[in-house]
Design a protein around this motif. Structure first.
Motif, PDB file in Angstrom:
ATOM      1  N   LEU A 103       0.874  -1.177   0.000  1.00 31.28           N
ATOM      2  CA  LEU A 103       0.000   0.000   0.000  1.00 31.28           C
ATOM      3  C   LEU A 103       0.905   1.219   0.000  1.00 31.28           C
ATOM      4  CD1 LEU A 103      -2.376  -1.213   2.861  1.00 31.28           C
ATOM      5  CD2 LEU A 103      -2.511  -1.718   0.416  1.00 31.28           C
ATOM      6  N   VAL A 104       0.650   2.171  -0.864  1.00 29.05           N
ATOM      7  CA  VAL A 104       1.567   3.312  -0.983  1.00 29.05           C
ATOM      8  C   VAL A 104       0.891   4.606  -0.542  1.00 29.05           C
ATOM      9  CG1 VAL A 104       1.104   3.797  -3.424  1.00 29.05           C
ATOM     10  CG2 VAL A 104       3.317   4.384  -2.462  1.00 29.05           C
ATOM     11  N   ASP A 105       1.663   5.396   0.221  1.00 25.52           N
ATOM     12  CA  ASP A 105       1.191   6.650   0.798  1.00 25.52           C
ATOM     13  C   ASP A 105       1.732   7.843   0.008  1.00 25.52           C
ATOM     14  OD1 ASP A 105      -0.095   8.302   2.624  1.00 25.52           O
ATOM     15  OD2 ASP A 105       1.420   8.089   4.180  1.00 25.52           O
ATOM     16  N   THR A 106       1.163   8.992   0.283  1.00 25.50           N
ATOM     17  CA  THR A 106       1.487  10.243  -0.406  1.00 25.50           C
ATOM     18  C   THR A 106       2.975  10.575  -0.394  1.00 25.50           C
ATOM     19  OG1 THR A 106      -0.675  11.119   0.214  1.00 25.50           O
ATOM     20  CG2 THR A 106       0.999  12.722  -0.457  1.00 25.50           C
ATOM     21  N   GLY A 107       3.597  10.562   0.784  1.00 28.15           N
ATOM     22  CA  GLY A 107       4.996  10.956   0.897  1.00 28.15           C
ATOM     23  C   GLY A 107       5.909  10.152   0.003  1.00 28.15           C
TER      24      GLY A 107
ATOM     25  N   ILE B 290      -6.186   1.513  -7.662  1.00 23.07           N
ATOM     26  CA  ILE B 290      -7.045   2.016  -6.597  1.00 23.07           C
ATOM     27  C   ILE B 290      -7.653   0.803  -5.905  1.00 23.07           C
ATOM     28  CG2 ILE B 290      -9.128   3.346  -6.052  1.00 23.07           C
ATOM     29  CD1 ILE B 290      -6.715   5.042  -6.906  1.00 23.07           C
ATOM     30  N   GLY B 291      -7.476   0.741  -4.581  1.00 25.42           N
ATOM     31  CA  GLY B 291      -7.889  -0.446  -3.858  1.00 25.42           C
ATOM     32  C   GLY B 291      -9.093  -0.292  -2.972  1.00 25.42           C
ATOM     33  N   VAL B 292      -9.606   0.934  -2.845  1.00 25.26           N
ATOM     34  CA  VAL B 292     -10.740   1.142  -1.945  1.00 25.26           C
ATOM     35  C   VAL B 292     -11.541   2.345  -2.419  1.00 25.26           C
ATOM     36  CG1 VAL B 292      -9.529   2.626  -0.288  1.00 25.26           C
ATOM     37  CG2 VAL B 292     -11.381   1.191   0.513  1.00 25.26           C
ATOM     38  N   SER B 293     -12.851   2.248  -2.243  1.00 25.15           N
ATOM     39  CA  SER B 293     -13.742   3.350  -2.577  1.00 25.15           C
ATOM     40  C   SER B 293     -14.159   4.057  -1.292  1.00 25.15           C
ATOM     41  CB  SER B 293     -14.991   2.803  -3.280  1.00 25.15           C
ATOM     42  OG  SER B 293     -16.035   3.746  -3.250  1.00 25.15           O
ATOM     43  N   VAL B 294     -13.982   5.360  -1.259  1.00 23.22           N
ATOM     44  CA  VAL B 294     -14.381   6.144  -0.089  1.00 23.22           C
ATOM     45  C   VAL B 294     -15.886   5.990   0.161  1.00 23.22           C
ATOM     46  CG1 VAL B 294     -14.577   8.481   0.865  1.00 23.22           C
ATOM     47  CG2 VAL B 294     -12.475   7.779  -0.320  1.00 23.22           C
ATOM     48  N   ILE B 295     -16.669   6.012  -0.889  1.00 24.51           N
ATOM     49  CA  ILE B 295     -18.121   5.896  -0.738  1.00 24.51           C
ATOM     50  C   ILE B 295     -18.483   4.516  -0.182  1.00 24.51           C
ATOM     51  CG2 ILE B 295     -20.334   5.828  -1.974  1.00 24.51           C
ATOM     52  CD1 ILE B 295     -19.170   8.657  -1.659  1.00 24.51           C
ATOM     53  N   THR B 296     -17.929   3.483  -0.754  1.00 28.01           N
ATOM     54  CA  THR B 296     -18.241   2.127  -0.309  1.00 28.01           C
ATOM     55  C   THR B 296     -17.809   1.889   1.135  1.00 28.01           C
ATOM     56  OG1 THR B 296     -18.008   1.331  -2.570  1.00 28.01           O
ATOM     57  CG2 THR B 296     -17.880  -0.324  -0.824  1.00 28.01           C
ATOM     58  N   GLU B 297     -16.668   2.419   1.520  1.00 24.83           N
ATOM     59  CA  GLU B 297     -16.085   2.155   2.841  1.00 24.83           C
ATOM     60  C   GLU B 297     -16.313   3.299   3.830  1.00 24.83           C
ATOM     61  OE1 GLU B 297     -14.790  -0.665   3.833  1.00 24.83           O
ATOM     62  OE2 GLU B 297     -14.966  -1.625   1.866  1.00 24.83           O
ATOM     63  N   ARG B 298     -17.261   4.183   3.533  1.00 24.67           N
ATOM     64  CA  ARG B 298     -17.449   5.392   4.338  1.00 24.67           C
ATOM     65  C   ARG B 298     -17.658   5.118   5.826  1.00 24.67           C
ATOM     66  NH1 ARG B 298     -21.713   4.481   1.145  1.00 24.67           N
ATOM     67  NH2 ARG B 298     -23.788   4.284   2.104  1.00 24.67           N
TER      68      ARG B 298
ATOM     69  N   PRO C 274       6.420  -5.636  -3.789  1.00 26.99           N
ATOM     70  CA  PRO C 274       5.430  -6.155  -4.744  1.00 26.99           C
ATOM     71  C   PRO C 274       4.613  -5.033  -5.378  1.00 26.99           C
ATOM     72  CG  PRO C 274       5.248  -7.272  -2.604  1.00 26.99           C
ATOM     73  CD  PRO C 274       6.225  -6.153  -2.442  1.00 26.99           C
ATOM     74  N   ALA C 275       4.515  -5.081  -6.684  1.00 23.95           N
ATOM     75  CA  ALA C 275       3.745  -4.088  -7.436  1.00 23.95           C
ATOM     76  C   ALA C 275       2.741  -4.841  -8.300  1.00 23.95           C
ATOM     77  CB  ALA C 275       4.690  -3.231  -8.275  1.00 23.95           C
ATOM     78  N   PRO C 276       1.690  -4.180  -8.776  1.00 23.37           N
ATOM     79  CA  PRO C 276       1.413  -2.766  -8.594  1.00 23.37           C
ATOM     80  C   PRO C 276       1.037  -2.449  -7.151  1.00 23.37           C
ATOM     81  CG  PRO C 276      -0.431  -3.834  -9.674  1.00 23.37           C
ATOM     82  CD  PRO C 276       0.646  -4.862  -9.541  1.00 23.37           C
ATOM     83  N   PHE C 277       1.301  -1.197  -6.772  1.00 24.29           N
ATOM     84  CA  PHE C 277       0.979  -0.734  -5.432  1.00 24.29           C
ATOM     85  C   PHE C 277      -0.504  -0.377  -5.374  1.00 24.29           C
ATOM     86  CE2 PHE C 277       5.465   1.138  -5.771  1.00 24.29           C
ATOM     87  CZ  PHE C 277       6.061  -0.039  -5.331  1.00 24.29           C
ATOM     88  N   LEU C 278      -1.114  -0.676  -4.238  1.00 22.36           N
ATOM     89  CA  LEU C 278      -2.493  -0.255  -4.014  1.00 22.36           C
ATOM     90  C   LEU C 278      -2.498   1.078  -3.281  1.00 22.36           C
ATOM     91  CD1 LEU C 278      -4.459  -3.417  -2.814  1.00 22.36           C
ATOM     92  CD2 LEU C 278      -4.410  -2.389  -5.080  1.00 22.36           C
ATOM     93  N   THR C 279      -3.433   1.915  -3.638  1.00 23.87           N
ATOM     94  CA  THR C 279      -3.598   3.191  -2.957  1.00 23.87           C
ATOM     95  C   THR C 279      -5.061   3.597  -3.049  1.00 23.87           C
ATOM     96  OG1 THR C 279      -2.571   5.353  -2.610  1.00 23.87           O
ATOM     97  CG2 THR C 279      -3.013   4.719  -4.908  1.00 23.87           C
ATOM     98  N   CYS C 280      -5.332   4.862  -2.796  1.00 29.85           N
ATOM     99  CA  CYS C 280      -6.703   5.361  -2.846  1.00 29.85           C
ATOM    100  C   CYS C 280      -6.690   6.764  -3.452  1.00 29.85           C
ATOM    101  CB  CYS C 280      -7.321   5.373  -1.448  1.00 29.85           C
ATOM    102  SG  CYS C 280      -6.388   6.347  -0.259  1.00 29.85           S
ATOM    103  N   GLU C 281      -7.851   7.205  -3.859  1.00 29.77           N
ATOM    104  CA  GLU C 281      -7.938   8.511  -4.504  1.00 29.77           C
ATOM    105  C   GLU C 281      -7.537   9.668  -3.593  1.00 29.77           C
ATOM    106  OE1 GLU C 281     -11.659   8.478  -6.640  1.00 29.77           O
ATOM    107  OE2 GLU C 281     -10.718   7.296  -8.224  1.00 29.77           O
ATOM    108  N   PRO C 282      -7.823   9.636  -2.277  1.00 28.08           N
ATOM    109  CA  PRO C 282      -7.313  10.725  -1.436  1.00 28.08           C
ATOM    110  C   PRO C 282      -5.778  10.825  -1.446  1.00 28.08           C
ATOM    111  CG  PRO C 282      -9.130   9.656  -0.317  1.00 28.08           C
ATOM    112  CD  PRO C 282      -8.801   8.811  -1.527  1.00 28.08           C
ATOM    113  N   VAL C 283      -5.081   9.708  -1.517  1.00 28.96           N
ATOM    114  CA  VAL C 283      -3.618   9.734  -1.624  1.00 28.96           C
ATOM    115  C   VAL C 283      -3.215  10.386  -2.940  1.00 28.96           C
ATOM    116  CG1 VAL C 283      -1.551   8.291  -1.942  1.00 28.96           C
ATOM    117  CG2 VAL C 283      -3.144   7.813  -0.062  1.00 28.96           C
ATOM    118  N   LEU C 284      -3.901  10.026  -4.007  1.00 30.59           N
ATOM    119  CA  LEU C 284      -3.575  10.626  -5.311  1.00 30.59           C
ATOM    120  C   LEU C 284      -3.846  12.125  -5.315  1.00 30.59           C
ATOM    121  CD1 LEU C 284      -4.873   7.920  -7.802  1.00 30.59           C
ATOM    122  CD2 LEU C 284      -2.555   8.259  -6.904  1.00 30.59           C
ATOM    123  N   SER C 285      -4.921  12.529  -4.690  1.00 29.02           N
ATOM    124  CA  SER C 285      -5.245  13.949  -4.616  1.00 29.02           C
ATOM    125  C   SER C 285      -4.161  14.722  -3.861  1.00 29.02           C
ATOM    126  CB  SER C 285      -6.604  14.138  -3.947  1.00 29.02           C
ATOM    127  OG  SER C 285      -6.938  15.497  -3.882  1.00 29.02           O
TER     128      SER C 285
END
Length: 138
Positions: free
Chosen positions: A7-11, A73-81, A35-46
């Motif tokens: 899982l990859v973070d912003t920094g 992208i490994g998680v949806s903010v809406i789905t996992e709210r 291991p790649a591809p890395f999973l992340t989320c749209e808030p990290v990309l933003s």
């Protein structure tokens, strides 16, 4: 049995895409062996785009990296709210960002995941209430 997930973070993304970043060499080295591809989320990309876009060529490097196949992208903010709100509420004293909450939630959904990060908060966060999250940090 589940296979290892990164899982990859912003920094880390900023360090990978900005050669002037202090941890650039470390991030590049680790990105070659994790291991790649890395999973992340749209808030990290933003967050990543926000930090890179003011730099010369930053927006282009960001979009080229999105096209590289290194991220999913490994998680949806809406789905996992609901789960995200519980995490953010639990760690409100830190406080926890939405991006961090998404990565902790991803760690809960992927039992063999480790977080590739520069953020020391991940040493404090717990998945599934009490389980330590493996981190890859300098």
């Amino acid at each position: 049995m589940s296979s290892a997930v990164t899982l990859v973070d912003t920094g880390v993304l900023v360090a990978l895409l900005n050669r002037k970043e202090r941890h650039h060499a470390w991030a590049v080295e680790k990105s070659r062996i994790l291991p790649a591809p890395f999973l992340t989320c749209e808030p990290v990309l933003s967050e990543t785009y926000f930090l890179l876009s003011p730099l010369p060529g930053g927006a282009l490097r960001f979009f080229e990296f999105l096209n590289s196949g290194m991220l999913e992208i490994g998680v949806s903010v809406i789905t996992e709210r609901e789960a995200l709100w519980k995490l953010i509420h639990k760690y409100e004293d830190l406080p926890m960002s939405l991006a961090d909450a998404c990565l902790v939630r991803l760690a809960e959904l992927h039992p063999v995941a480790s977080v590739f990060t520069l953020d020391s908060h991940f040493r404090l966060y717990r998945k599934n209430v009490r389980q330590q999250i493996p981190v890859v940090m300098p």
